[in-house]
Design an enzyme around this catalytic site. Structure first.
Site, PDB file in Angstrom:
ATOM      1  N   TRP A 319     -47.079  35.794   3.173  1.00  0.00           N
ATOM      2  CA  TRP A 319     -47.997  35.833   1.999  1.00  0.00           C
ATOM      3  C   TRP A 319     -48.442  37.476   1.655  1.00  0.00           C
ATOM      4  O   TRP A 319     -48.182  38.014   0.578  1.00  0.00           O
ATOM      5  CB  TRP A 319     -49.088  35.074   1.876  1.00  0.00           C
ATOM      6  CG  TRP A 319     -49.583  34.888   0.408  1.00  0.00           C
ATOM      7  CD1 TRP A 319     -49.136  34.326  -0.765  1.00  0.00           C
ATOM      8  CD2 TRP A 319     -50.717  35.708   0.034  1.00  0.00           C
ATOM      9  NE1 TRP A 319     -50.070  34.686  -1.862  1.00  0.00           N
ATOM     10  CE2 TRP A 319     -50.738  35.616  -1.418  1.00  0.00           C
ATOM     11  CE3 TRP A 319     -51.763  36.726   0.608  1.00  0.00           C
ATOM     12  CZ2 TRP A 319     -52.015  36.262  -1.971  1.00  0.00           C
ATOM     13  CZ3 TRP A 319     -52.569  37.411  -0.144  1.00  0.00           C
ATOM     14  CH2 TRP A 319     -52.771  37.117  -1.627  1.00  0.00           C
ATOM     15  N   HIS A 320     -48.866  37.962   2.724  1.00  0.00           N
ATOM     16  CA  HIS A 320     -49.500  39.348   2.566  1.00  0.00           C
ATOM     17  C   HIS A 320     -48.587  40.330   2.324  1.00  0.00           C
ATOM     18  O   HIS A 320     -49.022  41.357   1.770  1.00  0.00           O
ATOM     19  CB  HIS A 320     -50.516  39.537   3.616  1.00  0.00           C
ATOM     20  CG  HIS A 320     -52.016  39.154   3.555  1.00  0.00           C
ATOM     21  ND1 HIS A 320     -52.120  37.820   3.898  1.00  0.00           N
ATOM     22  CD2 HIS A 320     -52.940  39.571   2.891  1.00  0.00           C
ATOM     23  CE1 HIS A 320     -53.402  37.681   3.615  1.00  0.00           C
ATOM     24  NE2 HIS A 320     -53.898  38.566   2.999  1.00  0.00           N
ATOM     25  N   GLY A 321     -47.368  40.217   2.594  1.00  0.00           N
ATOM     26  CA  GLY A 321     -46.246  41.341   2.539  1.00  0.00           C
ATOM     27  C   GLY A 321     -45.079  41.137   3.278  1.00  0.00           C
ATOM     28  O   GLY A 321     -45.225  40.455   4.527  1.00  0.00           O
ATOM     29  N   PHE A 474     -50.197  42.871  -3.214  1.00  0.00           N
ATOM     30  CA  PHE A 474     -49.846  41.557  -2.653  1.00  0.00           C
ATOM     31  C   PHE A 474     -49.535  40.555  -3.920  1.00  0.00           C
ATOM     32  O   PHE A 474     -49.166  39.589  -3.662  1.00  0.00           O
ATOM     33  CB  PHE A 474     -51.178  41.057  -1.716  1.00  0.00           C
ATOM     34  CG  PHE A 474     -51.245  42.048  -0.541  1.00  0.00           C
ATOM     35  CD1 PHE A 474     -50.330  42.437   0.168  1.00  0.00           C
ATOM     36  CD2 PHE A 474     -52.587  42.341  -0.382  1.00  0.00           C
ATOM     37  CE1 PHE A 474     -50.477  43.281   1.254  1.00  0.00           C
ATOM     38  CE2 PHE A 474     -52.846  43.295   0.863  1.00  0.00           C
ATOM     39  CZ  PHE A 474     -51.650  43.611   1.544  1.00  0.00           C
TER      40      PHE A 474
END
Length: 474
Positions: A319-321, A474
């Protein structure tokens, strides 16, 4: 549009507030929706269509989920298609470049791929869309027949591009019924000012040190300088993100919305598990309620519990990258969470609280190294400087400690609830109540301090260059 710009502070926000307050109640949502769309289009005009597509998709699936719930059929199909649709949008814009790059690298091919730009806030508003449909299907929130209300929920500008992730069930009633009173508005202004100060004074100064050190890591760092860089980055990311959350919560209050807290002094945690109950609370509870529990949570066999934890933490990293370091970062935290659940958590309870805290801080700080550096080989290089440099301390390390001592002291104190607890202590409150004059003096002093902090923060805004929030990407 950044919160920490003169355009937002002295043009957009005053105008929107003034128009909102004089707008009839029936039209307030439409007015706020138009302002939110303008806010997003200011910086990302071509990507507003992506957000509108997300709104339309989740509005339709919300209606289908409500019908499936009432009729008792096709529910799983609706939810499955909804998740596929949302993740497809997220996957195309956030992960396609990463997938193509790694396929080209692995197979030595060239697809002549044109990189896809990442829309601001896509991870946040995608998760909010999923939250809406899931809450409707579960009966935790009423279906919205009015598409404009769903559009407002997803696009509401205070939390649009960097959270907190506002769960539909927490604001469902507020979308249709809310009011702004003087106390709520005043608390919103105060919260916004605190968040602005966190960003401009603490986060930006810590970021200046961290960026200088991390950018010169290839040139050789002393042990002290390397540690200073990582500590200052750990402070930067906390005050940058929590500062944005404070501003978002404050702005929400100005318009009558009451968003849930997103941070609760995470750096005072005594375990990694506790840290994640205090850090980015809206994301942690989202994964818990919409992924971990549906997978079975703790109600399954021990092996499946650890499987569920592994899935959740890999998903958190993804999810963060779209980068291997984020996958590594998610796996890193997942490993410690599983170790604490297996035996480490019980073992920690047997040692002094101070040692528990030291353990948690060490794990957290090293976690930020994985988060900060994209290239895995550079991570090892930085670790080498932290533990294997031939120079333990140098003039550069002394310079940073000397020049940024005040920022460091303020940041460390602000990481704890010391100030909050002092002013909320029962003895102080009793004393103030028994001396009315002091109580009035306290209110005047608070107003003066807030005014000073705001003026000082604005001065920093005027004198700063472009300084986006870390979580914008993000």
């Amino acid at each position: 549009m950044l919160f920490s710009t003169t355009t937002f502070l002295f043009v957009f926000l005053p105008l929107v507030l003034a128009i909102y307050l004089i707008t009839p109640k029936k039209l307030k949502n439409i007015m706020l929706l138009l302002a939110s769309l303008f806010f997003y289009a200011w910086g990302e005009p071509k990507f507003i269509y992506v957000m509108l597509l997300s709104i339309l998709l989740n509005y339709v699936f919300g209606l289908l989920a409500d019908k499936a719930k009432r009729e008792g059929k096709y529910g799983k199909l609706v939810i499955t298609l909804m998740i596929i649709g949302n993740l497809a949008i997220l996957g195309i814009f956030k992960y396609a470049n990463f997938v193509v790059f790694n396929i080209e690298t692995f197979f030595g091919s060239n697809f002549e791929w044109t990189a896809i730009a990442l829309p601001l806030g896509i991870s946040f508003y995608t998760f909010q869309g999923i939250s809406y449909v899931m809450d409707v299907y579960r009966g935790d929130g009423r279906v919205q027949k009015n598409p404009l209300n769903i559009a407002l929920y997803i696009s509401l500008f205070p939390q649009l591009v960097a959270g907190p992730i506002v769960r539909y069930q927490t604001v469902a009633d507020q979308i249709e019924n809310r009011k702004v009173d003087i106390n709520l508005f005043a608390s919103g202004v105060k919260r916004f000012i605190i968040g602005l100060a966190k960003k401009m004074f603490i986060a930006n100064n810590c970021g200046l040190v961290a960026d200088q050190i991390f950018q010169s890591q290839g040139g050789g760092l002393s042990v002290g300088t390397a540690w200073i860089g990582l500590v200052f980055y750990s402070l930067q990311i906390f005050f940058d993100f929590s500062g944005y959350s404070d501003m978002a919560i404050g702005l929400g209050r100005m318009f009558g919305f009451k968003f849930l807290e997103n941070f609760n002094y995470p750096y005072i945690a005594k375990s990694v598990s506790e840290f994640w109950r205090r850090w980015h609370i809206s994301l942690g509870t989202w994964f818990k309620d919409y992924l971990y529990i549906p997978l079975g949570g703790n109600r399954v066999s021990p092996i499946k519990v650890y499987r569920n934890l592994a899935i959740v933490w890999l998903a958190t990293g993804i999810w963060h990258g779209a980068s291997w370091n984020f996958l590594l970062w998610g796996a890193y935290y997942g490993l410690f969470i599983m170790l604490e659940k297996a035996f480490l958590g019980k073992a920690l309870l047997k040692v002094p609280a101070a040692l528990q805290h030291v353990y948690a801080l060490i794990v957290i700080i090293f976690g930020w190294l994985l988060f900060r550096i994209d290239n895995v080989s550079d991570i090892w290089s930085y670790l080498g400087s932290m533990f294997g440099s031939s120079v333990f301390w140098d003039a550069r390390a002394t310079y940073y400690i000397h020049e940024y001592a005040i920022v460091l002291i303020v940041a460390i104190i602000a990481c704890t609830p010391l100030v909050k607890n002092f002013f909320a202590s029962e003895k102080l409150l009793t004393f103030m109540q028994s001396h009315r004059a002091l109580h009035v003096t306290k209110d005047v002093a608070t107003l003066a301090v807030m005014a000073f902090i705001f003026i000082y923060s604005v001065a920093l805004v005027v004198g700063s260059t472009f300084n986006p929030f870390i979580y914008f990407r993000f």
